[in-house]
Design a protein around this motif. Structure first.
Motif, PDB file in Angstrom:
ATOM      1  N   LEU A 188       0.831  -1.211   0.000  1.00  0.00           N
ATOM      2  CA  LEU A 188       0.000   0.000   0.000  1.00  0.00           C
ATOM      3  C   LEU A 188       0.860   1.253   0.000  1.00  0.00           C
ATOM      4  CD1 LEU A 188      -2.789  -1.075   2.527  1.00  0.00           C
ATOM      5  CD2 LEU A 188      -3.003  -0.874   0.034  1.00  0.00           C
ATOM      6  N   LYS A 189       1.915   1.249   0.790  1.00  0.00           N
ATOM      7  CA  LYS A 189       2.796   2.425   0.857  1.00  0.00           C
ATOM      8  C   LYS A 189       3.511   2.649  -0.476  1.00  0.00           C
ATOM      9  CE  LYS A 189       6.692   4.333   3.495  1.00  0.00           C
ATOM     10  NZ  LYS A 189       6.121   5.678   3.510  1.00  0.00           N
ATOM     11  N   GLU A 190       4.016   1.568  -1.067  1.00  0.00           N
ATOM     12  CA  GLU A 190       4.760   1.694  -2.329  1.00  0.00           C
ATOM     13  C   GLU A 190       3.886   2.244  -3.440  1.00  0.00           C
ATOM     14  OE1 GLU A 190       6.854  -1.214  -5.677  1.00  0.00           O
ATOM     15  OE2 GLU A 190       6.804  -1.874  -3.572  1.00  0.00           O
ATOM     16  N   TYR A 191       2.681   1.699  -3.583  1.00  0.00           N
ATOM     17  CA  TYR A 191       1.845   2.108  -4.711  1.00  0.00           C
ATOM     18  C   TYR A 191       1.081   3.388  -4.426  1.00  0.00           C
ATOM     19  CZ  TYR A 191       3.355  -2.061  -7.009  1.00  0.00           C
ATOM     20  OH  TYR A 191       4.161  -3.006  -7.604  1.00  0.00           O
ATOM     21  N   ASN A 192       0.908   3.736  -3.162  1.00  0.00           N
ATOM     22  CA  ASN A 192       0.312   5.026  -2.848  1.00  0.00           C
ATOM     23  C   ASN A 192       1.229   6.167  -3.267  1.00  0.00           C
ATOM     24  OD1 ASN A 192      -1.980   6.431  -1.253  1.00  0.00           O
ATOM     25  ND2 ASN A 192      -0.115   7.373  -0.479  1.00  0.00           N
ATOM     26  N   GLU A 193       2.530   5.897  -3.303  1.00  0.00           N
ATOM     27  CA  GLU A 193       3.487   6.916  -3.763  1.00  0.00           C
ATOM     28  C   GLU A 193       3.423   7.098  -5.282  1.00  0.00           C
ATOM     29  OE1 GLU A 193       7.176   5.551  -2.175  1.00  0.00           O
ATOM     30  OE2 GLU A 193       6.704   6.185  -0.117  1.00  0.00           O
ATOM     31  N   LYS A 194       2.854   6.126  -5.971  1.00  0.00           N
ATOM     32  CA  LYS A 194       2.701   6.215  -7.427  1.00  0.00           C
ATOM     33  C   LYS A 194       1.337   6.771  -7.819  1.00  0.00           C
ATOM     34  CE  LYS A 194       5.523   2.012  -7.896  1.00  0.00           C
ATOM     35  NZ  LYS A 194       6.755   2.620  -8.400  1.00  0.00           N
ATOM     36  N   LYS A 195       0.310   6.410  -7.058  1.00  0.00           N
ATOM     37  CA  LYS A 195      -1.066   6.838  -7.332  1.00  0.00           C
ATOM     38  C   LYS A 195      -1.829   6.871  -6.007  1.00  0.00           C
ATOM     39  CE  LYS A 195      -2.254   6.708 -11.230  1.00  0.00           C
ATOM     40  NZ  LYS A 195      -2.165   7.684 -12.350  1.00  0.00           N
ATOM     41  N   GLN A 196      -2.493   7.979  -5.726  1.00  0.00           N
ATOM     42  CA  GLN A 196      -3.193   8.107  -4.447  1.00  0.00           C
ATOM     43  C   GLN A 196      -4.208   6.972  -4.265  1.00  0.00           C
ATOM     44  OE1 GLN A 196      -2.864  10.568  -1.781  1.00  0.00           O
ATOM     45  NE2 GLN A 196      -3.968   8.853  -0.870  1.00  0.00           N
ATOM     46  N   ILE A 197      -4.143   6.321  -3.092  1.00  0.00           N
ATOM     47  CA  ILE A 197      -5.077   5.252  -2.756  1.00  0.00           C
ATOM     48  C   ILE A 197      -6.064   5.758  -1.710  1.00  0.00           C
ATOM     49  CG2 ILE A 197      -5.323   2.944  -1.752  1.00  0.00           C
ATOM     50  CD1 ILE A 197      -2.518   2.306  -2.840  1.00  0.00           C
ATOM     51  N   LEU A 198      -7.344   5.556  -1.975  1.00  0.00           N
ATOM     52  CA  LEU A 198      -8.400   5.865  -1.025  1.00  0.00           C
ATOM     53  C   LEU A 198      -9.000   4.558  -0.535  1.00  0.00           C
ATOM     54  CD1 LEU A 198      -8.169   8.596  -2.668  1.00  0.00           C
ATOM     55  CD2 LEU A 198     -10.589   8.924  -2.140  1.00  0.00           C
ATOM     56  N   ILE A 199      -9.079   4.399   0.766  1.00  0.00           N
ATOM     57  CA  ILE A 199      -9.723   3.235   1.361  1.00  0.00           C
ATOM     58  C   ILE A 199     -11.143   3.630   1.723  1.00  0.00           C
ATOM     59  CG2 ILE A 199      -9.669   1.534   3.222  1.00  0.00           C
ATOM     60  CD1 ILE A 199      -7.250   1.317   1.376  1.00  0.00           C
ATOM     61  N   VAL A 200     -12.119   2.951   1.143  1.00  0.00           N
ATOM     62  CA  VAL A 200     -13.526   3.206   1.471  1.00  0.00           C
ATOM     63  C   VAL A 200     -14.001   2.069   2.349  1.00  0.00           C
ATOM     64  CG1 VAL A 200     -15.846   3.610   0.587  1.00  0.00           C
ATOM     65  CG2 VAL A 200     -13.858   4.374  -0.734  1.00  0.00           C
ATOM     66  N   THR A 201     -14.174   2.366   3.634  1.00  0.00           N
ATOM     67  CA  THR A 201     -14.561   1.321   4.568  1.00  0.00           C
ATOM     68  C   THR A 201     -16.004   1.505   5.008  1.00  0.00           C
ATOM     69  OG1 THR A 201     -13.834   0.054   6.494  1.00  0.00           O
ATOM     70  CG2 THR A 201     -13.631   2.460   6.616  1.00  0.00           C
ATOM     71  N   HIS A 202     -16.432   0.752   6.045  1.00  0.00           N
ATOM     72  CA  HIS A 202     -17.866   0.548   6.220  1.00  0.00           C
ATOM     73  C   HIS A 202     -18.197   0.252   7.682  1.00  0.00           C
ATOM     74  CE1 HIS A 202     -21.518  -1.695   4.223  1.00  0.00           C
ATOM     75  NE2 HIS A 202     -21.887  -0.850   5.162  1.00  0.00           N
ATOM     76  N   PHE A 203     -18.051   1.267   8.538  1.00  0.00           N
ATOM     77  CA  PHE A 203     -18.480   1.156   9.932  1.00  0.00           C
ATOM     78  C   PHE A 203     -19.967   1.473  10.012  1.00  0.00           C
ATOM     79  CE2 PHE A 203     -13.949   1.937  10.351  1.00  0.00           C
ATOM     80  CZ  PHE A 203     -13.566   1.237  11.485  1.00  0.00           C
ATOM     81  N   ASN A 204     -20.714   0.653  10.763  1.00  0.00           N
ATOM     82  CA  ASN A 204     -22.162   0.844  10.846  1.00  0.00           C
ATOM     83  C   ASN A 204     -22.681   1.100  12.256  1.00  0.00           C
ATOM     84  OD1 ASN A 204     -23.134   0.527   8.096  1.00  0.00           O
ATOM     85  ND2 ASN A 204     -22.384  -1.560   8.246  1.00  0.00           N
ATOM     86  N   HIS A 205     -21.843   0.897  13.271  1.00  0.00           N
ATOM     87  CA  HIS A 205     -22.294   1.095  14.655  1.00  0.00           C
ATOM     88  C   HIS A 205     -21.092   1.476  15.513  1.00  0.00           C
ATOM     89  CE1 HIS A 205     -23.891   0.223  18.682  1.00  0.00           C
ATOM     90  NE2 HIS A 205     -25.071   0.452  18.141  1.00  0.00           N
ATOM     91  N   PRO A 206     -21.290   2.326  16.540  1.00  0.00           N
ATOM     92  CA  PRO A 206     -20.158   2.732  17.377  1.00  0.00           C
ATOM     93  C   PRO A 206     -19.409   1.567  18.021  1.00  0.00           C
ATOM     94  CG  PRO A 206     -22.056   4.137  17.806  1.00  0.00           C
ATOM     95  CD  PRO A 206     -22.530   3.050  16.893  1.00  0.00           C
ATOM     96  N   LYS A 207     -20.082   0.444  18.282  1.00  0.00           N
ATOM     97  CA  LYS A 207     -19.403  -0.702  18.891  1.00  0.00           C
ATOM     98  C   LYS A 207     -18.287  -1.245  18.012  1.00  0.00           C
ATOM     99  CE  LYS A 207     -21.522  -3.920  21.195  1.00  0.00           C
ATOM    100  NZ  LYS A 207     -22.455  -4.987  21.631  1.00  0.00           N
ATOM    101  N   GLU A 208     -18.357  -0.958  16.715  1.00  0.00           N
ATOM    102  CA  GLU A 208     -17.331  -1.449  15.789  1.00  0.00           C
ATOM    103  C   GLU A 208     -16.040  -0.624  15.863  1.00  0.00           C
ATOM    104  OE1 GLU A 208     -20.073  -3.346  12.223  1.00  0.00           O
ATOM    105  OE2 GLU A 208     -19.607  -1.205  12.147  1.00  0.00           O
TER     106      GLU A 208
END
Length: 363
Positions: free
Chosen positions: A202-222
């Motif tokens: 992730l670090k290597e290729y983020n330096e070549k092209k910006q990487i966005l992580i789209v994650t999915h939290f649904n409740h504060p307990k998570e």
């Protein structure tokens, strides 16, 4: 054994094992066994440990443990027309600027409200097998400025497969960034912070092209210390982490809960983006959907308790025709909508009003 292989091997997929862990009655176990013949079960021990076993309506339990309504037969198999948008096996081009790639049909946990229940854990017919062909498509369609690596869960691919995707698409000059759709930081966070090879990639290729992580939290307990550590590791690689949540009956259909979730996400470095209306997916329709009128009131009340950063959300439904933002109630029963993203140019930014029934959950 690689980190990912070890963690996946520990996931609970067997009804008897699940029954013992949650001290289920024989009747409840048999009901879940019947559901599992249609829709698979998979829960990491970490996520199972977030359940309050004294609370039969625990929100984490609702997210990961099958409910009786899953076999009701109501709902739609393909809620957003994914079949019609497929241009190559495993690749969709619905929105002009985005190519969506189904990198796998596997997840480390099968959420019970999933809109891809028709395919997750089963057939690989819709998943990506033709990376080079996909890259050629993106190069030829210069209007595409980003790709979304999805699934299943894109971070459940092996490190080598993830690297192949990132290597291939980071070389395409017309792409501004690469998105990775994943619930791994939520349900299996140690897959991220224990895997040095993944973080290197992730670090290597983020330096070549910006990487966005789209994650999915649904409740504060998570939002646990482990989840926060996974997010910190992703940010340490230079990735931007954003969140989309689904408004779910019995999980987040309370203004205080929703506001708490989105405010807490900011504290661990996650930027809230979408709050999605739950789709009318088969196996989820009766169990998780909230009427749009009720949902709008919940979101607006929650906003009054949010900080400015958490309030950057868009409350949308992901429709066959595009992402439609639910702007708010005009007068009794009438709702104002706007296309946030449109499949067809004629709908770009179009605003419209529709009268809704009190129990209407979709357009």
């Amino acid at each position: 054994m690689a980190v990912l292989d070890r963690l996946l091997s520990e996931c609970i997929r067997d009804v008897d094992q699940l029954s013992r862990a949650l001290k289920m009655s024989a009747e409840e176990a048999e009901q879940i066994r019947e559901i599992s013949r249609r829709y698979p079960i998979c829960v990491p021990p970490y996520y199972l440990g977030l359940i309050d076993q004294e609370d039969p309506e625990d929100p984490v339990r609702r997210i990961c443990i099958p409910g009786n309504q899953e076999l009701s037969g109501t709902g739609v198999e393909d809620t957003s027309g994914e079949g019609d948008n497929t241009v190559i096996t495993g690749m969709q081009h619905k929105y002009r600027q985005t190519a969506l790639i189904l990198t796998t049909n596997q997840c480390s946990m099968y959420c019970r409200f999933c809109f891809r229940k028709r395919m997750v854990g089963y057939s690989g017919d819709e998943t990506a097998k033709h990376i080079r062909e996909m890259a050629d498509y993106v190069r030829k369609h210069t209007e595409i400025n980003n790709v979304l690596l999805s699934g299943g869960d894109a971070l459940i691919n092996s490190d080598s497969v993830i690297e192949e995707y990132l290597k291939t698409f980071s070389q395409i000059e017309t792409l501004d960034f690469i998105r990775i759709g994943t619930r791994t930081p939520v349900v299996l966070p140690m897959r991220i912070y224990e895997d040095e090879e993944l973080l290197r990639i992730l670090k290597e290729y983020n330096e070549k092209k910006q990487i966005l992580i789209v994650t999915h939290f649904n409740h504060p307990k998570e939002i646990t210390p482990q989840a926060a550590e996974a997010v910190k590791a992703l940010i340490g690689c230079g990735c931007v982490v954003r969140n989309q949540t689904v408004l779910l009956k019995g999980v987040s259909d309370d203004p205080q809960t929703l506001a708490c979730l989105l405010n807490k996400l900011i504290t661990i470095g996650v930027i809230p983006y979408y709050v999605f209306q739950c789709r009318p997916a088969r196996g989820a329709l009766d169990e998780f959907q909230i009427p749009i009128l009720s949902g709008s009131r919940i979101v607006e009340e929650a906003k009054s308790m949010m900080n400015g950063q958490a309030k950057s959300i868009h409350y949308c439904l992901s429709h066959v025709t595009g992402k439609i933002e639910i702007l708010g109630e005009l007068e009794e029963g009438k709702m104002l909508f706007k296309y946030h993203q449109a499949k067809h140019a004629k709908d770009n930014s179009r605003i419209f009003v529709q009268e809704l029934a009190p129990d209407q959950c979709w357009l």
